[in-house]
Design an enzyme around this catalytic site. Structure first.
Site, PDB file in Angstrom:
ATOM      1  N   ASP A  24       0.856  -1.181   0.000  1.00  0.00           N
ATOM      2  CA  ASP A  24       0.000   0.000   0.000  1.00  0.00           C
ATOM      3  C   ASP A  24       0.898   1.238   0.000  1.00  0.00           C
ATOM      4  O   ASP A  24       2.106   1.138   0.234  1.00  0.00           O
ATOM      5  CB  ASP A  24      -0.887  -0.040   1.255  1.00  0.00           C
ATOM      6  CG  ASP A  24      -1.831   1.145   1.339  1.00  0.00           C
ATOM      7  OD1 ASP A  24      -2.332   1.575   0.288  1.00  0.00           O
ATOM      8  OD2 ASP A  24      -2.034   1.648   2.448  1.00  0.00           O
ATOM      9  N   PHE A  33     -10.888  19.926  -9.228  1.00  0.00           N
ATOM     10  CA  PHE A  33      -9.830  19.114  -9.835  1.00  0.00           C
ATOM     11  C   PHE A  33     -10.422  17.791 -10.312  1.00  0.00           C
ATOM     12  O   PHE A  33     -11.233  17.173  -9.635  1.00  0.00           O
ATOM     13  CB  PHE A  33      -8.734  18.848  -8.811  1.00  0.00           C
ATOM     14  CG  PHE A  33      -7.636  17.948  -9.319  1.00  0.00           C
ATOM     15  CD1 PHE A  33      -6.508  18.485  -9.915  1.00  0.00           C
ATOM     16  CD2 PHE A  33      -7.724  16.569  -9.207  1.00  0.00           C
ATOM     17  CE1 PHE A  33      -5.495  17.669 -10.393  1.00  0.00           C
ATOM     18  CE2 PHE A  33      -6.731  15.741  -9.681  1.00  0.00           C
ATOM     19  CZ  PHE A  33      -5.609  16.292 -10.275  1.00  0.00           C
ATOM     20  N   LYS A  89      -4.566  26.452 -10.676  1.00  0.00           N
ATOM     21  CA  LYS A  89      -3.341  25.710 -10.367  1.00  0.00           C
ATOM     22  C   LYS A  89      -3.516  24.284 -10.875  1.00  0.00           C
ATOM     23  O   LYS A  89      -4.640  23.776 -10.979  1.00  0.00           O
ATOM     24  CB  LYS A  89      -3.062  25.708  -8.865  1.00  0.00           C
ATOM     25  CG  LYS A  89      -4.044  24.903  -8.045  1.00  0.00           C
ATOM     26  CD  LYS A  89      -3.707  24.939  -6.566  1.00  0.00           C
ATOM     27  CE  LYS A  89      -4.729  24.112  -5.772  1.00  0.00           C
ATOM     28  NZ  LYS A  89      -4.569  24.249  -4.327  1.00  0.00           N
ATOM     29  N   THR A 140      -2.418   1.388  -4.767  1.00  0.00           N
ATOM     30  CA  THR A 140      -2.948   2.482  -3.956  1.00  0.00           C
ATOM     31  C   THR A 140      -4.286   2.955  -4.480  1.00  0.00           C
ATOM     32  O   THR A 140      -4.570   2.844  -5.686  1.00  0.00           O
ATOM     33  CB  THR A 140      -1.950   3.658  -3.907  1.00  0.00           C
ATOM     34  OG1 THR A 140      -2.524   4.752  -3.207  1.00  0.00           O
ATOM     35  CG2 THR A 140      -1.594   4.117  -5.314  1.00  0.00           C
ATOM     36  N   LYS A 189      -7.003  -5.051  -5.459  1.00  0.00           N
ATOM     37  CA  LYS A 189      -5.712  -5.375  -4.859  1.00  0.00           C
ATOM     38  C   LYS A 189      -5.579  -6.884  -4.656  1.00  0.00           C
ATOM     39  O   LYS A 189      -4.541  -7.475  -4.982  1.00  0.00           O
ATOM     40  CB  LYS A 189      -5.554  -4.650  -3.524  1.00  0.00           C
ATOM     41  CG  LYS A 189      -5.409  -3.140  -3.630  1.00  0.00           C
ATOM     42  CD  LYS A 189      -5.170  -2.509  -2.256  1.00  0.00           C
ATOM     43  CE  LYS A 189      -4.944  -1.010  -2.368  1.00  0.00           C
ATOM     44  NZ  LYS A 189      -4.625  -0.406  -1.062  1.00  0.00           N
ATOM     45  N   ASN A 243      -8.754  -1.381   4.018  1.00  0.00           N
ATOM     46  CA  ASN A 243      -8.841  -1.638   2.574  1.00  0.00           C
ATOM     47  C   ASN A 243      -7.742  -2.577   2.085  1.00  0.00           C
ATOM     48  O   ASN A 243      -7.773  -3.031   0.943  1.00  0.00           O
ATOM     49  CB  ASN A 243      -8.767  -0.316   1.805  1.00  0.00           C
ATOM     50  CG  ASN A 243      -7.436   0.374   1.981  1.00  0.00           C
ATOM     51  OD1 ASN A 243      -6.966   0.568   3.102  1.00  0.00           O
ATOM     52  ND2 ASN A 243      -6.807   0.744   0.892  1.00  0.00           N
TER      53      ASN A 243
END
Length: 999
Positions: free
Chosen positions: A358, A496, A520, A629, A717, A740
């Site tokens: 992770d 974003f 930005k 991740t 995962k 997780n």
């Protein structure tokens, strides 16, 4: 209900009706305000790390590790018990060792299972109560909050592994109700889609039927509160839509499996070979007899005589060895706090090829620190921030604007951060809100945002004098170094997204009326938006090499007419039915032209202690590291560089987003042309590739020195772990610190949990628990390596111990016309496998070829272990040849040198056998420990002492003579000396890698 802060007891005020049982697994309707139809249900999600039924593991782990020769042994012993003609020796010589083996194994497994049961019971017995930051107990639709903004923040650390805060919005229809009690007087229902795995999406509707016309409101992911998340601000009220196994958090976990080590599987294969040898030897003996008489009875008698070929004591020795390895790990002061939760697989730590880790909380601390501000002509680092502070103070005291002032103001305004003021003890919620409005100097101020990067930027502007003190949906307020409050109205905000890689905001200065567009984003997105410059690309590269996460900040001043024109076009685009997203993006892009470049910022995500040298050590040990991740692609790529997961001289191939088979095919072809290149891929693209080109993708990915998978769900995962196991056949290890990561940890051959900020779920579900990532280096390089090499040596030596006595039996039967008569009977056979040889053989668990410091200094030594050469058919064959040679020498020597009575043959051969075993242990040991010396002399002393009581087997008068001593010594020397010579020559002309270091 889940609360964080002050609130009322509403558990007994809201009632929920779940759909009928027949609708489970489908979309369901949950009714509000219908007491006559309702029943109270309170969810309880259970954590279950393993199957803890002490009656189930005997056919589980034990049977899997031991099934072949366990079945064989039961067959042979049963035959000898129920067919008197097949009986050879006393039955306790068969049942006693087997009973001891089963008892030791069952007790060890029972202890492991009972510990798991206690841990699970402790976690599952926790009660939910109204305390700050309690975890939400079920999946809910967010109806109402005490926050004035109609929104709140939640922390999703146990769901996606990220400790940053996510913004959630209450259903507007219920948030607008005048009072809390009105929730129970309306007639409304929630329609929710059937339970799904995806934690990032949700589709549903909220319908209120008692209004005219009926109110229909669309529900999305921002209106949900998933179980196991934490409410970080205010008090929330929701309606339960999923509980138990249907919650997102539980659906993203997998059922645990009983893990069996590769060494146990390999020993099973060798045992099968030994069984074939047993059958073949018995058939040869019957054949040489000429199949005279009841030959089938003789066949079974030979099977019983040679049954010591099957190493029944191997299980006891290995289990006791594993317990010893676990004790050594937990007592190692260099890795304090390490816990061995499964004593079945410590040797798995010694032959890992893939490490899946992770990111947040495992490699990083998820604590961002502002490191650098670059203005094109000048760069400011942590040691020159005081100069920026002086500039800001002068700018506001003298009303002079400078480039630095403009850059800091842009950073202080362009974000989605909200300041939060913690309530003091004894202060009511109403007082708290009033206090926030009036007092912006509260020492309890904290910042909340969906990205820790943004919090770091706002904290930095506060440190240099420009402080964000208040924010709501329409305005924000900044405090200057002089204490003045500046108010800016938020006209538009552009969040974003992974596609745009930038965020923007349009604000109006209350005092001057000026309208400014700030933006930005990543350099790849901003380089074409800002005006021409000759420094941006170069400085972005420099900061990236330092491991910093960079953001380009720009601005554009707008006139009132320009903004009004933009706003009308923007609102029109948002109302369009077809291609809404494209039209909105096109309108926004019309503003994003020739923007003024203000600055470049560099933020560092603090890595865990010694992550870089640890990853370097693992890479040198031949371990391939995959980072899985739930974070954004840009963040994951940056951490891969800063942690040196990807070395500086390696390129990174970022797998473009793909949605179709054709796109996946083209992108795989582009990736195939890269060499020695790290791969970065998103979870969505990974799913597409695995759907159409699973084998091709895994084959290409396994050739990479490092792989980074971002935006991974917990089940993804675990799926990646299983893919590697299936396609490569290599041993995998998964390490993580959050809920997780549990599925990944349980799916791997070896699971390691870190007890950190995200709680204990990963730690409790893992096979091994550590406190810091850096401890994995010593855990693998020292303890894993030693455990594997010791178990391999121990296993082969126990097999040798059975083979040598079976060889002696074969020679004895051959000399005496293939008679199926036992050479040694009764206590001699039991004593041989226990008090006479067990302690020296077991002392091999203390052996080590190199010192721990050397193993850490030269991790390349670990790479040899992954090839499995310590225990293979080749090494097994060598031990078989050694056993045949020594068994033949011992038996023929005793027959050659015995005098008048057969009892002398037994005395000479058995004594020489014991001495040979003790000397072979000494020959095998590479580093002596004082306990090894004690074990050798203790066993020899026990044997010498027992000679006085073994009158049934030995002639006491004969064994006290010099003749007996020289004959035994001569046979022992002949059986061992050539092996010492061969070992010396091999070490001299073809030394193993570890001996080169020790010399």
């Amino acid at each position: 209900t889940s609360c964080a802060g002050m609130g009322t007891d509403i558990f007994h005020q809201i009632r929920v009706l779940k759909a009928p049982r027949v609708n489970r697994g489908r979309a369901r309707t949950v009714w509000l305000g219908c007491p006559e139809k309702c029943e109270e249900k309170y969810p309880k999600n259970a954590i279950k790390n393993q199957k803890y039924n002490i009656f189930t593991f005997i056919p589980g782990v034990l049977y899997e590790q031991f099934k072949f020769f366990l079945n064989l042994y039961f067959l042979v012993v049963s035959c000898s018990q129920f067919v008197p003609a097949l009986k050879i020796g006393y039955l306790y010589t068969y049942w006693a060792p087997l009973g001891f083996v089963l008892t030791v194994t069952v007790v060890r497994e029972a202890v492991d299972e009972f510990r798991r049961y206690k841990r699970d019971k402790e976690m599952n017995s926790q009660l939910y109560s109204k305390l700050t930051n309690q975890r939400i107990p079920s999946d809910m639709v967010f109806l109402r909050t005490s926050e004035k903004t109609g929104s709140c923040f939640i922390r999703t650390d146990q769901l996606d592994g990220e400790t940053d805060w996510k913004l959630k919005v209450a259903v507007s229809c219920t948030q607008r109700l005048p009072a809390l009690g009105d929730l129970f007087s309306i007639n409304a229902y929630v329609y929710a889609q059937k339970p799904q795995l995806d934690i990032h999406s949700f589709e549903g509707t909220f319908t209120r039927e008692d209004s005219d016309p009926a109110v229909h409101e669309s529900l999305s992911i921002e209106n949900t509160l998933w179980a196991s998340t934490v409410v970080a601000s205010g008090t929330v009220i929701g309606v339960v839509i999923y509980t138990g196994k249907e919650t997102r958090s539980v659906m993203n976990t997998s059922n645990p499996k009983n893990k069996v080590g590769l060494l146990d599987l390999e020993l099973n294969q060798l045992t099968k070979a030994l069984f074939l040898a047993l059958v073949a030897l018995s058939v040869v003996m019957v054949t040489l007899q000429g199949f005279v008489g009841p030959w089938y009875r003789n066949l079974f008698r030979f099977l019983l005589l040679f049954s010591y070929i099957i190493p029944i004591s191997l299980r006891v020795n290995l289990d006791m060895g594993k317990a010893a390895y676990g004790w050594m790990i937990m007592k190692d002061d260099n890795i304090p706090g390490t816990v061995v939760r499964t004593s079945t697989i410590p040797e798995e730590l010694g032959r890992l090829v893939y490490l899946l880790t992770d990111k947040t909380g495992t490699l990083t601390q998820n604590e961002m620190i502002f490191k650098r501000l670059h203005l094109g002509t000048v760069s400011y680092g942590t040691d020159t921030m005081d100069e920026i502070q002086s500039h800001i103070i002068n700018s506001y005291s003298q009303s002079v604007s400078s480039r630095i002032h403009e850059a800091v103001k842009a950073i202080a305004l362009c974000h989605n951060v909200t300041p939060v003021y913690e309530s003091r003890a004894g202060v009511s919620a109403e007082t708290e809100y009033a206090e926030v409005d009036q007092d912006f100097s509260d020492e309890n101020r904290t910042y909340q945002a969906s990205s820790p990067d943004e919090v770091a930027l706002v904290q930095w502007t506060e440190s240099v004098g420009l402080t964000l003190v208040n924010r709501d949906l329409t305005s924000m307020q900044l405090k200057t170094p002089g204490g003045h409050i500046l108010t800016y109205y938020i006209l538009q905000i552009f969040p974003f997204t992974s596609e745009s890689k930038r965020m923007g905001i349009i604000v109006r200065d209350e005092s001057s009326g000026e309208i400014t567009f700030y933006m930005k984003g990543a350099d790849v997105a901003m380089s074409t938006i800002v005006q021409y410059n000759d420094w941006l690309e170069e400085e972005c590269g420099n900061m990236a090499r330092e491991g910093l996460r960079t953001l380009v900040v720009a601005k554009k001043s707008l006139t009132e007419e320009q903004y009004q024109d933009f706003e009308s076009r923007y609102n029109q685009a948002k109302l369009s039915i077809h291609d809404r997203n494209l039209k909105v993006a096109a309108v926004v892009e019309s503003l994003e032209r020739e923007m003024e470049l203000l600055c470049l910022t560099g933020v560092e995500d603090q890595l865990q202690a010694d992550v870089r040298p640890t990853l370097e050590m693992l890479r040198n040990a031949g371990i391939k590291i995959w980072m899985l991740t739930g974070d954004k692609l840009e963040t994951a790529t940056c951490i891969a560089k800063s942690s040196h997961l990807v070395s500086r001289n390696q390129d990174i191939h970022i797998f473009r987003p793909v949605a179709t088979r054709g796109e996946a095919h083209l992108e795989l072809n582009a990736f195939r042309r890269k060499h020695d290149c790290a791969l970065v891929i998103s979870g969505d693209s990974l799913e597409v590739c695995l759907k159409y080109y699973e084998h091709e993708f895994v084959e290409l990915a396994c050739q990479c020195p490092a792989v980074v998978c971002c935006r991974c769900s917990p089940t993804q995962k675990a799926h990646i772990v299983k893919l590697l196991q299936h396609h490569t056949g290599k041993r995998t290890c998964a390490i993580g610190d959050g809920g997780n990561d549990v599925s990944m940890i349980q799916a791997a051959d070896c699971g390691i949990g870190i007890e950190g900020k995200e709680g204990k779920q990963a730690s409790l579900a893992a096979d091994f628990s550590i406190t810091q990532f850096k401890h994995i280096g010593r855990l693998l390089m020292v303890h894993g390596r030693n455990s594997y090499k010791r178990s391999a040596a121990l296993g082969q030596f126990v097999m040798h111990r059975g083979l040598i006595i079976s060889t002696m039996q074969a020679v004895f039967s051959s000399v005496f016309y293939f008679a199926s008569v036992p050479l040694y009977q009764g206590f001699l056979m039991v004593g041989y496998a226990t008090i006479y040889t067990m302690f020296p053989v077991f002392s091999l668990v203390l052996d080590q070829d190199v010192k721990p410091e050397m193993a850490l200094l030269y991790p390349e030594l670990y790479k040899d272990l992954t090839k499995g050469r310590s225990l293979s058919f080749k090494t097994f064959l060598i031990w078989v040849l050694i056993s045949i040679y020594q068994g033949g020498i011992l038996m023929y020597g005793a027959l050659l040198l015995f005098e008048s009575e057969f009892v002398h043959v037994v005395a000479i051969s058995f004594t020489a056998l014991i001495l040979t075993e003790l000397l072979m242990v000494a020959l095998t040991i590479r580093t002596w420990h004082w306990l090894m010396v004690v074990a050798e002399f203790l066993s020899l002393g026990c044997y010498v002492a027992s000679l006085a009581f073994l009158n049934e087997y030995f002639d006491v008068a004969f064994i006290t003579t010099v003749t007996f001593l020289w004959k035994v010594s001569a046979i022992t020397v002949v059986s061992c000396l050539p092996l010492y010579i061969l070992k010396y020559l091999k070490r001299k002309f073809s030394p193993p890698s570890y001996s080169k270091l020790t010399s």
